[in-house]
Design a protein around this motif. Sequence first.
Motif, PDB file in Angstrom:
ATOM      1  N   GLY A 192      38.308  33.787  89.832  1.00 36.66           N
ATOM      2  CA  GLY A 192      36.989  33.675  90.419  1.00 36.66           C
ATOM      3  C   GLY A 192      35.969  34.588  89.773  1.00 36.66           C
ATOM      4  N   GLU A 193      34.758  34.420  90.243  1.00 37.95           N
ATOM      5  CA  GLU A 193      33.627  35.213  89.781  1.00 37.95           C
ATOM      6  C   GLU A 193      32.796  35.619  90.989  1.00 37.95           C
ATOM      7  N   ALA A 194      32.084  36.720  90.839  1.00 39.72           N
ATOM      8  CA  ALA A 194      31.189  37.186  91.896  1.00 39.72           C
ATOM      9  C   ALA A 194      29.896  37.660  91.258  1.00 39.72           C
ATOM     10  N   ALA A 195      28.786  37.338  91.906  1.00 41.75           N
ATOM     11  CA  ALA A 195      27.471  37.777  91.448  1.00 41.75           C
ATOM     12  C   ALA A 195      26.735  38.406  92.619  1.00 41.75           C
ATOM     13  N   LEU A 196      26.055  39.491  92.333  1.00 43.90           N
ATOM     14  CA  LEU A 196      25.293  40.202  93.348  1.00 43.90           C
ATOM     15  C   LEU A 196      23.840  40.253  92.899  1.00 43.90           C
ATOM     16  N   THR A 197      22.930  39.900  93.792  1.00 42.42           N
ATOM     17  CA  THR A 197      21.499  40.048  93.546  1.00 42.42           C
ATOM     18  C   THR A 197      20.967  40.964  94.635  1.00 42.42           C
ATOM     19  N   TRP A 198      20.143  41.936  94.254  1.00 42.74           N
ATOM     20  CA  TRP A 198      19.650  42.901  95.228  1.00 42.74           C
ATOM     21  C   TRP A 198      18.222  43.318  94.919  1.00 42.74           C
ATOM     22  N   SER A 199      17.595  43.838  95.966  1.00 42.40           N
ATOM     23  CA  SER A 199      16.267  44.427  95.859  1.00 42.40           C
ATOM     24  C   SER A 199      16.314  45.776  96.564  1.00 42.40           C
ATOM     25  N   ALA A 200      16.138  46.842  95.814  1.00 49.08           N
ATOM     26  CA  ALA A 200      16.119  48.169  96.424  1.00 49.08           C
ATOM     27  C   ALA A 200      14.895  48.310  97.331  1.00 49.08           C
ATOM     28  N   ASP A 204      11.308  43.472  92.247  1.00 49.58           N
ATOM     29  CA  ASP A 204      12.278  44.419  91.688  1.00 49.58           C
ATOM     30  C   ASP A 204      13.709  43.871  91.707  1.00 49.58           C
ATOM     31  N   ALA A 205      13.889  42.586  91.993  1.00 49.07           N
ATOM     32  CA  ALA A 205      15.234  42.000  92.098  1.00 49.07           C
ATOM     33  C   ALA A 205      16.025  42.203  90.813  1.00 49.07           C
ATOM     34  N   GLN A 206      17.286  42.542  90.992  1.00 44.51           N
ATOM     35  CA  GLN A 206      18.216  42.725  89.880  1.00 44.51           C
ATOM     36  C   GLN A 206      19.502  41.999  90.224  1.00 44.51           C
ATOM     37  N   SER A 207      20.338  41.764  89.217  1.00 44.42           N
ATOM     38  CA  SER A 207      21.616  41.125  89.499  1.00 44.42           C
ATOM     39  C   SER A 207      22.661  41.613  88.518  1.00 44.42           C
ATOM     40  N   ALA A 208      23.908  41.463  88.940  1.00 41.52           N
ATOM     41  CA  ALA A 208      25.071  41.798  88.109  1.00 41.52           C
ATOM     42  C   ALA A 208      26.200  40.885  88.554  1.00 41.52           C
ATOM     43  N   SER A 209      27.122  40.637  87.659  1.00 42.42           N
ATOM     44  CA  SER A 209      28.252  39.779  88.013  1.00 42.42           C
ATOM     45  C   SER A 209      29.532  40.330  87.421  1.00 42.42           C
ATOM     46  N   THR A 210      30.654  39.819  87.915  1.00 39.04           N
ATOM     47  CA  THR A 210      31.956  40.242  87.433  1.00 39.04           C
ATOM     48  C   THR A 210      32.959  39.114  87.588  1.00 39.04           C
ATOM     49  N   ARG A 211      33.947  39.096  86.733  1.00 39.34           N
ATOM     50  CA  ARG A 211      35.100  38.215  86.914  1.00 39.34           C
ATOM     51  C   ARG A 211      36.060  38.937  87.845  1.00 39.34           C
ATOM     52  N   VAL A 212      36.670  38.194  88.752  1.00 32.39           N
ATOM     53  CA  VAL A 212      37.566  38.773  89.740  1.00 32.39           C
ATOM     54  C   VAL A 212      39.001  38.646  89.242  1.00 32.39           C
ATOM     55  N   ALA A 225      31.136  31.242  98.305  1.00 36.38           N
ATOM     56  CA  ALA A 225      30.509  31.875  99.460  1.00 36.38           C
ATOM     57  C   ALA A 225      29.152  32.413  99.020  1.00 36.38           C
ATOM     58  N   ALA A 226      28.219  32.422  99.934  1.00 35.20           N
ATOM     59  CA  ALA A 226      26.918  33.061  99.731  1.00 35.20           C
ATOM     60  C   ALA A 226      26.687  33.916 100.974  1.00 35.20           C
ATOM     61  N   VAL A 227      26.633  35.225 100.780  1.00 38.06           N
ATOM     62  CA  VAL A 227      26.648  36.147 101.906  1.00 38.06           C
ATOM     63  C   VAL A 227      25.518  37.165 101.776  1.00 38.06           C
ATOM     64  N   LEU A 228      24.716  37.282 102.823  1.00 39.76           N
ATOM     65  CA  LEU A 228      23.751  38.364 102.896  1.00 39.76           C
ATOM     66  C   LEU A 228      24.533  39.604 103.332  1.00 39.76           C
ATOM     67  N   VAL A 229      24.516  40.624 102.513  1.00 44.25           N
ATOM     68  CA  VAL A 229      25.255  41.852 102.820  1.00 44.25           C
ATOM     69  C   VAL A 229      24.569  42.507 104.012  1.00 44.25           C
ATOM     70  N   SER A 230      25.328  42.778 105.076  1.00 49.26           N
ATOM     71  CA  SER A 230      24.769  43.316 106.330  1.00 49.26           C
ATOM     72  C   SER A 230      24.452  44.796 106.197  1.00 49.26           C
ATOM     73  N   GLY A 231      23.278  45.166 106.613  1.00 47.56           N
ATOM     74  CA  GLY A 231      22.872  46.563 106.571  1.00 47.56           C
ATOM     75  C   GLY A 231      21.864  46.806 105.475  1.00 47.56           C
ATOM     76  N   GLU A 232      21.417  48.055 105.381  1.00 46.92           N
ATOM     77  CA  GLU A 232      20.399  48.398 104.392  1.00 46.92           C
ATOM     78  C   GLU A 232      21.037  48.937 103.120  1.00 46.92           C
ATOM     79  N   MET A 233      20.790  48.242 102.026  1.00 45.01           N
ATOM     80  CA  MET A 233      21.276  48.659 100.719  1.00 45.01           C
ATOM     81  C   MET A 233      20.356  49.744 100.167  1.00 45.01           C
ATOM     82  N   HIS A 234      20.943  50.757  99.558  1.00 45.40           N
ATOM     83  CA  HIS A 234      20.181  51.793  98.881  1.00 45.40           C
ATOM     84  C   HIS A 234      20.425  51.669  97.385  1.00 45.40           C
ATOM     85  N   GLU A 235      19.392  51.922  96.591  1.00 43.45           N
ATOM     86  CA  GLU A 235      19.563  51.861  95.142  1.00 43.45           C
ATOM     87  C   GLU A 235      20.688  52.812  94.732  1.00 43.45           C
TER      88      GLU A 235
END
Length: 114
Positions: free
Chosen positions: A15-23, A3-11, A68-78
């Motif tokens: 710079g740029e940032a991309a997020l990949t997540w799995s609910a 179920d992995a999804q991703s989104a990105s944005t220009r800062v 940077a590559a960072v695992l977001v700490s804590g439980e992500m909710h959709e």
Amino acid sequence: APDAQSASTRVTGGGEAALTWSANQGKAVLITAGLNQAPSGHTYELWFVRGEEKIPAGTFDPNSQGEAAVLVSGEMHEGDVIAVTVEVTGGSPNGLPSDKLVFAIPTSPTGQAT
């Protein structure tokens, strides 16, 4: 995760940032490139934003190339928004984000990154 999804944005400011997540896994990973260094004595802090609730989710400092590559700490909710602010080194002393929003990436399919 299937179920992995991703989104990105220009800062704004560079710079740029991309997020990949799995609910299903409750995990999210943030990757940046070209991000400016935080001012001296400060760091970037991640937040889960759920409606009005803002939950600290770790701090990070990009390398000299703004990477940077960072695992977001804590439980992500959709539907969470993953926001990044500039805070004092060590993170927000009161557990709330400052008004120095760098960017935000929603994890809902209809969301728009800012």
